[in-house]
Design an enzyme around this catalytic site. Structure first.
Site, PDB file in Angstrom:
ATOM      1  N   SER A  69       0.801  -1.220   0.000  1.00  0.00           N
ATOM      2  CA  SER A  69       0.000   0.000   0.000  1.00  0.00           C
ATOM      3  C   SER A  69       0.839   1.279   0.000  1.00  0.00           C
ATOM      4  O   SER A  69       1.559   1.537  -0.951  1.00  0.00           O
ATOM      5  CB  SER A  69      -0.938  -0.060   1.208  1.00  0.00           C
ATOM      6  OG  SER A  69      -1.868   0.962   1.152  1.00  0.00           O
ATOM      7  N   ASP A 286      -2.095   1.202  -3.312  1.00  0.00           N
ATOM      8  CA  ASP A 286      -3.035   0.148  -3.720  1.00  0.00           C
ATOM      9  C   ASP A 286      -4.441   0.715  -3.919  1.00  0.00           C
ATOM     10  O   ASP A 286      -5.424  -0.031  -3.980  1.00  0.00           O
ATOM     11  CB  ASP A 286      -3.038  -1.034  -2.746  1.00  0.00           C
ATOM     12  CG  ASP A 286      -3.492  -0.662  -1.346  1.00  0.00           C
ATOM     13  OD1 ASP A 286      -3.497   0.542  -1.015  1.00  0.00           O
ATOM     14  OD2 ASP A 286      -3.837  -1.574  -0.569  1.00  0.00           O
TER      15      ASP A 286
HETATM   16  C1  G16 Z   1      -3.505   0.631   6.514  1.00  0.00           C
HETATM   17  C2  G16 Z   1      -4.859   0.442   7.164  1.00  0.00           C
HETATM   18  C3  G16 Z   1      -5.426   1.771   7.591  1.00  0.00           C
HETATM   19  C4  G16 Z   1      -4.431   2.495   8.495  1.00  0.00           C
HETATM   20  C5  G16 Z   1      -3.063   2.591   7.815  1.00  0.00           C
HETATM   21  C6  G16 Z   1      -1.989   3.131   8.733  1.00  0.00           C
HETATM   22  O1  G16 Z   1      -3.673   1.417   5.368  1.00  0.00           O
HETATM   23  O2  G16 Z   1      -5.715  -0.213   6.271  1.00  0.00           O
HETATM   24  O3  G16 Z   1      -6.634   1.549   8.252  1.00  0.00           O
HETATM   25  O4  G16 Z   1      -4.872   3.772   8.785  1.00  0.00           O
HETATM   26  O5  G16 Z   1      -2.638   1.290   7.410  1.00  0.00           O
HETATM   27  O6  G16 Z   1      -1.873   2.278   9.842  1.00  0.00           O
HETATM   28  P1  G16 Z   1      -0.755   2.446  10.932  1.00  0.00           P
HETATM   29  O7  G16 Z   1      -0.924   3.826  11.486  1.00  0.00           O
HETATM   30  O8  G16 Z   1      -1.033   1.376  11.934  1.00  0.00           O
HETATM   31  O9  G16 Z   1       0.568   2.318  10.250  1.00  0.00           O
HETATM   32  P2  G16 Z   1      -2.906   1.125   4.004  1.00  0.00           P
HETATM   33  O10 G16 Z   1      -3.527   2.060   3.035  1.00  0.00           O
HETATM   34  O11 G16 Z   1      -1.444   1.389   4.247  1.00  0.00           O
HETATM   35  O12 G16 Z   1      -3.169  -0.324   3.754  1.00  0.00           O
END
Ligand code: G16
Length: 552
Positions: A69, A286
């Site tokens: 992502s 993504d």
């Molecule tokens: C993922 C999750 C999101 C989250 C983000 C950051 O997003 O699907 O819900 O906000 O990670 O998470 P963290 O603060 O725990 O690093 P993505 O778009 O990177 O898959």
């Protein structure tokens, strides 16, 4: 498949093709596993195995998306998607972690443990596993490892190639609802969204101050690849100008561009022309997140993030709902990162019920399902709207009822179209973009009018690198820090010095860092507050590398 629960092929494959390195330990995080791509081959193989077990247990199709992502191009990761399109159930996350970490020799035993614990008695079922991947060069071999895992347990891998994460969620739901949600193909996905978009938009493409032109930053990833097709079909109805569309192997994925860069740096991305007062948007690697922004006459940057999209969508849906004459419960879900001004606006101006959950769309999605119309967005631009079956049934029944007034009927049909335009299964940058464009068009608003709804409190996100991010634990939807001991008291003392100050810290579940969030009445105070808190984290949570420094 043998009946004596001896999975020789599984072990042989693991040992020969995807051996686990001795010293690695990985944890299923906010959205699956995420780390350097070179560390992930055995994990992908094992997630193929786990997906088959999960599919047999749930008696449905499971999805596996290979992506990191928003992370840099050298990282990769994997997200597992449950039959109803939701992220993998939390109770199975610990099994995913166990699968990722057991030694090769214990893999068969772990499979047997799951079979026994969940009483999986259909180990011969040829379950389908939908597999997608992003544009990272490492995704190709890693997706192959997932397929091999699926095949090793006699599952049926369905390879969708390079697709967005939300498309995989959509395919899984289409398959598990016997196509009631839509056709499980890329064409079916586009057709559903675009037909609804064109119906709502009608043939007047510009309206009031709304202009049908949008500058689009594809983050040099799958979001660029997919929108190229969308543009051809949208034609004149929405003119999407594409930037940052160098797709595979350019090394530029998410680099100085994309939704995460724009949101966290609060900066205009590289690669998009700096045109004043023009509506721009950025998606992530993504294409499950989107943020909007523009430059004003003085080239000052203005961000319209997930909170803005949530408030725009919730106010529009509330108005539309009122026009249907139906009594349905609407609510909005945010995480602690939501700007305080947005929460106040939702509660006090929109009069919509608002709740807060921990970070991770899995948490927000679950809460949103408790409403008839549940709008959820993280400030980083990740979110969607979910509609209950009750809401859909009432809308269809009212729209078809001969005694319904013409106005109510029209509103019901329109809301049903809007539902089709939304990917309810998960946050989807493309579908969210079409929703925002629909609302702005209908209101005849330019981007400034959208921004005028409320004034954001200045806010800042920082990252602190520490030896072990697990030393920071939190409670109360991540707003209170529990460990290291004393850190929360220090944060409280610092925050109390700043007018309208608010700050919290938490361990990221996708990067090896601690995140610091701060907001306050002025930009200067916000910068100081963020740095002061980051310094405390560095001091008390075992910071490594250069310490956060106060600006001169
Ligand atoms: C993922 C999750 C999101 C989250 C983000 C950051 O997003 O699907 O819900 O906000 O990670 O998470 P963290 O603060 O725990 O690093 P993505 O778009 O990177 O898959």
């Amino acid at each position: 498949m043998s009946n004596n629960n001896s999975y020789r092929t599984v072990y042989a494959f693991a040992r020969e093709m995807y051996p686990k390195k001795k010293d690695t330990y990985l944890q299923y995080g906010t959205a699956g596993f995420r780390t350097k791509a070179t560390e992930l081959h055995h994990v992908m193989y094992r997630m193929g195995l786990l997906a088959v077990l999960r599919a047999r247990y749930k008696k449905g199709v499971i999805g596996v998306m290979v992506t990191a992502s928003h992370n840099p191009e050298a990282d990769n990761g994997v997200k597992i998607i449950d039959p109803r399109g939701e992220m993998l159930e939390e109770a199975w996350e610990s099994w995913a972690t166990k699968f990722a970490n057991v030694v090769d020799e214990k893999l068969e035993d772990t499979i047997n443990e799951v079979i026994k614990l969940f009483n999986i008695d259909n180990m011969n079922d040829r379950v389908e596993i939908v597999i997608g991947k992003d544009t990272r060069p490492s995704s190709l071999p890693l997706a192959k490892a997932v397929q091999d895992g699926v095949l090793a347990l006699s599952g049926k891998p369905i390879d969708y190639g390079i697709v967005t994460t939300p498309q995989v969620h959509y395919f899984v739901v289409c398959k598990n609802t016997n196509r009631a949600y839509g056709q499980p193909t890329e064409e079916g996905y586009y057709r559903k969204l675009i037909n609804a978009f064109l119906r709502v938009r009608g043939d007047k493409y510009n309206k009031g101050n709304y202009e049908n032109r949008l500058m689009y930053d594809g983050a040099n990833g799958v979001g660029a690849k997919k929108v190229k097709y969308l543009r051809e079909v949208l034609k004149e109805s929405l003119l999407v100008e594409m930037y940052n569309d160098e797709i595979i192997g350019s090394g530029k994925l998410n680099h100085l561009c994309g939704a995460d860069y724009v949101k966290s740096q609060q900066k205009f991305p590289n690669g998009v022309p700096k045109e004043k007062n023009t509506r721009c948007c950025s998606v992530d690697g993504d294409a499950d997140r989107i943020v909007y922004y523009y430059l004003d006459d003085n080239e000052r940057f203005h961000l319209l993030d997930g909170d803005r999209i949530a408030t725009l969508a919730a106010s529009y849906l509330k108005e539309l709902l009122q026009k249907t004459g139906l009594d349905l419960k609407i609510g909005l879900v945010q995480s602690a990162y939501a700007n305080g001004a947005s929460t106040e606006y939702i509660s006090n101006k929109l009069n919509i019920s608002v709740s807060c959950t921990a970070t991770g769309v899995k948490h927000l999605h679950r809460k949103a399902l408790t409403y008839d119309i549940g709008v959820y967005f993280e400030a980083n631009g990740h979110g969607t709207v979910v509609f209950s079956n009750n809401a859909k049934q009432k809308l269809v029944a009212t729209a078809r009822n001969n005694s319904t007034s013409a106005d109510h009927k029209e509103a019901c049909f329109k809301l049903l179209d809007v539902i089709d335009l939304i990917n309810e299964t998960v946050g989807d940058a493309i579908s969210d973009m079409l929703l925002v464009e629909t609302i702005l068009h209908e209101r005849g608003w330019d981007v400034k009018q959208w921004e005028e709804c409320y004034t954001d409190l200045p806010n800042k996100l920082l990252k602190v690198t520490v030896k072990d991010r697990n030393v920071v634990t939190t409670t109360d939807a991540e707003r209170i820090c529990v460990t290291p001991e004393g850190l929360q008291d220090e944060i409280n003392t610092i925050v109390s010095k700043y007018k309208k100050g608010r700050s919290f810290v938490r361990a990221s579940g996708t990067e090896d860092i601690i995140r610091v969030y701060a907001e306050a009445a002025t930009k200067e105070d916000t910068e100081l507050l963020a740095i002061e808190v980051a310094q405390k984290v560095y001091e008390l949570a075992g910071g490594i590398g250069p310490a956060p420094e106060l600006p001169n």
